[in-house]
Scaffold this motif. Structure first.
Motif, mmCIF file in Angstrom:
data_model
loop_
_atom_site.group_PDB
_atom_site.id
_atom_site.type_symbol
_atom_site.label_atom_id
_atom_site.label_comp_id
_atom_site.label_asym_id
_atom_site.label_seq_id
_atom_site.Cartn_x
_atom_site.Cartn_y
_atom_site.Cartn_z
ATOM 1 N N LYS A 221 -12.499 26.883 46.012
ATOM 2 C CA LYS A 221 -12.727 26.387 47.371
ATOM 3 C C LYS A 221 -12.152 27.344 48.415
ATOM 4 N N ASP A 330 -6.124 24.249 50.508
ATOM 5 C CA ASP A 330 -7.074 25.349 50.344
ATOM 6 C C ASP A 330 -7.176 26.192 51.606
ATOM 7 N N THR A 334 -6.745 30.177 51.662
ATOM 8 C CA THR A 334 -7.756 31.066 52.253
ATOM 9 C C THR A 334 -7.115 32.044 53.223
#
Length: 380
Positions: A221, A330, A334
């Protein structure tokens, strides 16, 4: 006095992952202790030599046996106990060392290594028949053991609290990684990388058995959340063999691969794993629970910056050398991936910190602690 040590090395018959690497590296380091005579038990027999490679087809054979035989774990254990007893009567070991949660019965002193307590924290990640056997046998095994080795202080504290053990019974012996994990330049790695369709320092690496605890879904993800240009420049390489409850992960992984910018290598042997670890731009390891986290150390020793989850033993192992994120965030993952892709100064600083941290771990140290534990157990 020279001590004869019986080391259960059956795990070396399977493709090498965490515990297999532990047994292989520790056994090699223990061979440098002349006061020890090592004898290796391989489930069906004994050998004075360390197995150099996995048994061909072992994983496929073992998987079929578990599916087809009723009470496979118990049946296998009965057979192994008979083979163990037959060899032990002949060899007369002073100490028996069991590197997993499955110690066999032995009349003399037993040393165990407890790598983690996954079965307690994440029972859903274990096959039910295996979980029942662990729950049935582990409390008595822990109580009977003369000494228990642990990979991290985190697991040591968990073990003492869970089973009410005295501090002197639990001994910290931190792991290390194989010398094959080291910095390598592009020219050295180019032929292997080209064969795998990869470019030096132009991919993100994820290593771990395909099971929920390794948190691969978060990695997928987070990588998908990167800007398209960065995803194209830095594809995600997923390395690992299928584990328990892998169907959902396989489905998500297949979708990510078909969408582009994610590649799945499956299981890699040590040589290829060391290659991709040294060639990656970043290692991403947001595991939910680890007793040590060997892939982190392998990456740091290879000069590859790491991003890890901020839980369990991982901050203990990587200390200030890693970048940490919450294992459910997530967006943060990222962002940290993006920073280490785009900021070369930050990347170089993290790389240097990882190399320095990795030098604090060695199999020589682990073996020295283990040998002393054998002596303590023999004299207890």
């Amino acid at each position: 006095m020279k001590l004869t040590i019986a080391l259960n090395s059956k795990v070396l018959l399977a493709p090498r992952t965490g515990i297999g690497n532990y047994v292989a590296e520790l056994a090699q380091a223990l061979q440098r202790h002349p006061e020890l005579e090592m004898q290796y038990f391989y489930g069906a027999g004994w050998r004075p030599a360390l197995a150099a490679a996995a048994m061909p087809g072992y994983a496929r054979w073992a998987g079929a046996a578990k599916r087809l035989l009723p009470a496979a774990y118990r049946m296998r254990r009965l057979l192994e106990q008979r083979c163990f007893d037959r060899g032990a009567r002949r060899i007369c070991p002073h100490v028996y060392h069991e590197p997993t949660l499955w110690p066999l019965d032995f009349a003399g002193p037993t040393v165990m290594t407890v790598h983690d307590l996954t079965h307690i924290h994440y029972p859903q990640t274990q096959p039910q028949d295996r979980l029942k056997e662990i729950e049935r046998r582990l409390p008595a095994a822990v109580a009977r053991a003369s000494r228990i080795l642990v990979d991290s202080a985190y697991i040591g504290a968990e073990l003492r609290q869970q089973f009410g053990l005295p501090p002197e019974k639990v001994v910290l012996a931190p792991l290390a990684c194989s010398d094959i994990f080291q910095p390598r330049d592009e020219r050295e790695l180019l032929p292997r990388l080209q064969a795998m369709g990869l470019a030096y320092r132009r991919f993100i690496l994820s290593v771990g058995t395909l099971e929920p605890r390794k948190n691969l879904l978060l990695t997928l993800k987070a990588h998908a959340g990167l800007p398209p240009s960065l995803r194209a420049r830095f594809p995600l390489l997923v390395v690992g063999m299928a584990g328990w409850q892998a169907d959902e992960l396989k489905g998500a992984l297949a979708q990510a691969v078909s969408a582009g910018h994610v590649r799945f290598a499956g299981y890699l042997d040590q040589a290829d794993l060391a290659c991709v670890t040294a060639a990656a731009r970043i290692m991403v390891f947001p595991s939910l629970y680890e007793g040590f986290g060997l892939p982190l150390l392998e990456a740091m020793a290879s000069g590859t910056p790491v991003i890890a989850s901020d839980c369990a033993s991982l901050p203990e192992v990587a200390a200030a050398a890693a970048t940490y994120v919450h294992p459910q965030d997530d967006i943060a993952l990222t962002e940290q991936m993006r920073r280490l892709m785009e900021d070369d100064v930050l990347w170089a600083e993290r790389r240097g910190a990882g190399l320095l941290r990795s030098q604090e771990f060695s199999w020589t140290r682990c073996a020295t602690i283990t040998a002393e534990v054998y002596r303590q157990a023999a004299n207890s």
